[in-house]
Design an enzyme around this catalytic site. Structure first.
Site, mmCIF file in Angstrom:
data_model
loop_
_atom_site.group_PDB
_atom_site.id
_atom_site.type_symbol
_atom_site.label_atom_id
_atom_site.label_comp_id
_atom_site.label_asym_id
_atom_site.label_seq_id
_atom_site.Cartn_x
_atom_site.Cartn_y
_atom_site.Cartn_z
ATOM 1 N N ARG A 1 15.831 54.249 99.475
ATOM 2 C CA ARG A 1 16.450 53.081 99.960
ATOM 3 C C ARG A 1 18.069 53.092 98.675
ATOM 4 O O ARG A 1 17.340 54.075 98.109
ATOM 5 C CB ARG A 1 16.013 51.836 99.408
ATOM 6 C CG ARG A 1 16.631 50.841 99.752
ATOM 7 C CD ARG A 1 16.072 49.740 98.955
ATOM 8 N NE ARG A 1 16.800 48.546 98.042
ATOM 9 C CZ ARG A 1 17.687 48.094 97.708
ATOM 10 N NH1 ARG A 1 17.507 49.166 96.239
ATOM 11 N NH2 ARG A 1 18.312 47.269 97.313
ATOM 12 N N THR B 1 20.862 45.322 87.463
ATOM 13 C CA THR B 1 21.226 46.327 87.258
ATOM 14 C C THR B 1 22.083 46.576 86.549
ATOM 15 O O THR B 1 21.869 44.902 86.117
ATOM 16 C CB THR B 1 22.095 46.218 88.828
ATOM 17 O OG1 THR B 1 21.576 45.876 90.559
ATOM 18 C CG2 THR B 1 23.082 46.950 89.452
ATOM 19 N N THR C 1 25.862 42.203 90.002
ATOM 20 C CA THR C 1 24.482 42.488 90.425
ATOM 21 C C THR C 1 24.043 41.466 91.052
ATOM 22 O O THR C 1 24.455 39.973 91.509
ATOM 23 C CB THR C 1 24.018 42.659 89.343
ATOM 24 O OG1 THR C 1 22.951 42.501 88.631
ATOM 25 C CG2 THR C 1 25.066 41.379 88.409
ATOM 26 N N GLY C 2 22.565 41.533 91.958
ATOM 27 C CA GLY C 2 22.375 41.063 92.708
ATOM 28 C C GLY C 2 21.492 41.517 93.816
ATOM 29 O O GLY C 2 20.950 42.989 93.938
ATOM 30 N N HIS C 3 20.449 41.159 94.546
ATOM 31 C CA HIS C 3 19.877 41.576 95.460
ATOM 32 C C HIS C 3 20.850 42.531 96.665
ATOM 33 O O HIS C 3 21.738 41.705 97.197
ATOM 34 C CB HIS C 3 19.334 40.671 96.487
ATOM 35 C CG HIS C 3 18.627 40.835 97.709
ATOM 36 N ND1 HIS C 3 18.945 40.580 99.284
ATOM 37 C CD2 HIS C 3 17.377 41.856 97.739
ATOM 38 C CE1 HIS C 3 17.791 41.548 99.808
ATOM 39 N NE2 HIS C 3 17.096 42.118 98.923
ATOM 40 N N GLY C 4 20.262 43.513 96.602
ATOM 41 C CA GLY C 4 21.470 45.049 96.900
ATOM 42 C C GLY C 4 21.676 44.844 98.587
ATOM 43 O O GLY C 4 23.143 45.149 98.689
#
Length: 405
Positions: free
Chosen positions: A213, A185, A236-239
């Site tokens: 998704r 992201t 930012t990271g795993h949504g």
């Protein structure tokens, strides 16, 4: 902020040193993208700071910074977006202003070159916070936001990753190990000379994700949050992990408790990892102009420029990198060599539309606005006298409405 009935001469005066931070995603950055990711963040932060130095608003700076990142195929946003399970592109973005807490977001874009500009249109041209698919695209098109064919977004890296990952689960396991749960992201936060804050976040998803998704990036409180009284955050990271803990707002809550941007982010990221097993990162600015970067993944590309780093020669210091230990530091000039590109080559120019522009809550906002496609704008320029007459008319209308309540 000035009173709705104040005269144009009472608009806020400059009082803060501008600053900006950008990130290119907290994830397992492959070797072939490391240098490009670091340089891309440096370029985006430099562009954004020059806008602020020239008197542009924080919203202008965030829009230009993220547009720059979206144009760079090193990042999973805009041109560098990845392919879903149907081998399609799906992009999401949001932008939020801290003076009014107004927000604009878009979901499921497939042709818009810069999703952050579509989010900006939703912010300024509608009464809604989040638009999806065709509605968001048609509105962006109406306001001159550039579109591209599918081939523009189809990079060699996206195709290679699609062929390599046989499923969405395989993507997670390969791209995100237990300490590197995140993805590419992009985001930006900025404070302008008026002390106003803004944030923005944009993404192109995860390889082979299910079609439809929706990531955290376009959701207020998860992918980003801005409030002049609290701060500006882009995450930012795993949504899915970020959505479960509302990471951006959690960082904001920590700052409300008196934590610094770094500590607030560190505590929130630790909570997310402990509670839902996800890692990530954030860039954060507080109302005093303190800006910092924090991540608990192995890598995250980032860049920061602070106005208080100005040197005697007029240059400022930019710091950037992809990890916590190897920080690059360079001087950059706040002056743009070519005036035609004062707000970057994004065909985005600052333009005074009305000094009595009102937000949806009836509060006065400042006059920094964007014309997204100036060549499509055939509106004749007003003289100062004509503009002042219009300002006075708007103020009279506002007083009349107030007296009727």
């Amino acid at each position: 902020m000035a009173s709705p009935n104040a005269s144009p001469s009472t608009f806020p005066t400059k009082r803060m040193k501008p600053c900006v931070a950008v990130h290119g995603g907290a994830w397992k950055i492959p070797d072939q993208l490391k240098q490009g990711s670091a340089d891309g963040c440096k370029d985006a932060a430099s562009i954004a700071y020059r806008i602020l130095e020239q008197g542009g608003s924080c919203i202008d700076a965030v829009t230009a910074a993220i547009s720059c990142l979206e144009d760079n195929p090193c990042f999973d946003a805009g041109r560098g977006s990845v392919l879903n399970e149907k081998r399609e592109i799906e992009m999401h973005a949001m932008i939020m202003r801290g003076d009014t807490c107004d927000v604009g977001g878009c979901i499921g874009l497939t042709t818009v070159k810069n999703p952050i500009k579509a989010a900006r249109v939703a912010l300024e041209e509608t009464k809604h916070c989040l638009l999806s698919g065709e509605t968001a695209t048609l509105l962006a098109r109406k306001h001159g936001v550039e579109e591209k064919e599918f081939e523009y977004f189809l990079t060699d890296y996206a195709e290679e990753e699609f062929e390599k990952m046989i499923s969405f689960s395989a993507s997670l396991n390969d791209l995100f190990n237990s300490k590197t749960v995140g993805h590419d992201t992009v985001g930006a936060v900025a404070m302008d000379a008026y002390g106003d804050l803004a944030c923005g976040t944009s993404t192109g998803g995860i390889t082979r994700q299910v079609a439809g998704r929706v990531s955290d990036s376009c959701l207020v409180g998860s992918g980003g949050f801005a409030d002049n009284e609290i701060g500006a955050i882009s995450t930012t990271g795993h949504g899915e992990s970020i959505m479960k803990v509302n990471l951006a707002r959690l960082i904001g809550f920590n700052m409300q408790k008196g934590m610094s941007p770094f500590v607030a982010s560190k505590e929130a990221l630790a909570h997310m990892q402990r509670r839902v097993g996800g890692c990530g990162g954030a860039i954060t600015i507080d109302p005093k102009g303190d800006v910092d970067v924090c991540f608990n993944t192995d890598l995250m590309s980032w860049a920061v420029v602070r106005g208080d780093s100005k040197l005697p020669n007029g240059n400022v210091i930019i710091r950037y990198g992809i990890d916590r230990h190897n920080v690059h530091k360079e001087e950059i000039s706040p002056v743009v060599a070519d005036d035609r590109y004062a707000l970057h080559t994004l065909r985005v120019i600052a333009k005074v539309i009305s000094q009595t522009q009102l937000n949806l809550n009836g509060n006065r906002s400042r006059d920094d606005m964007l014309t997204l496609d100036p060549e499509e704008d055939s509106t004749p320029e007003r003289t100062d006298e004509q503009q002042l007459d219009l300002d006075e008319m708007e103020i009279d209308k506002k007083r009349s409405r107030t007296s009727l309540k």
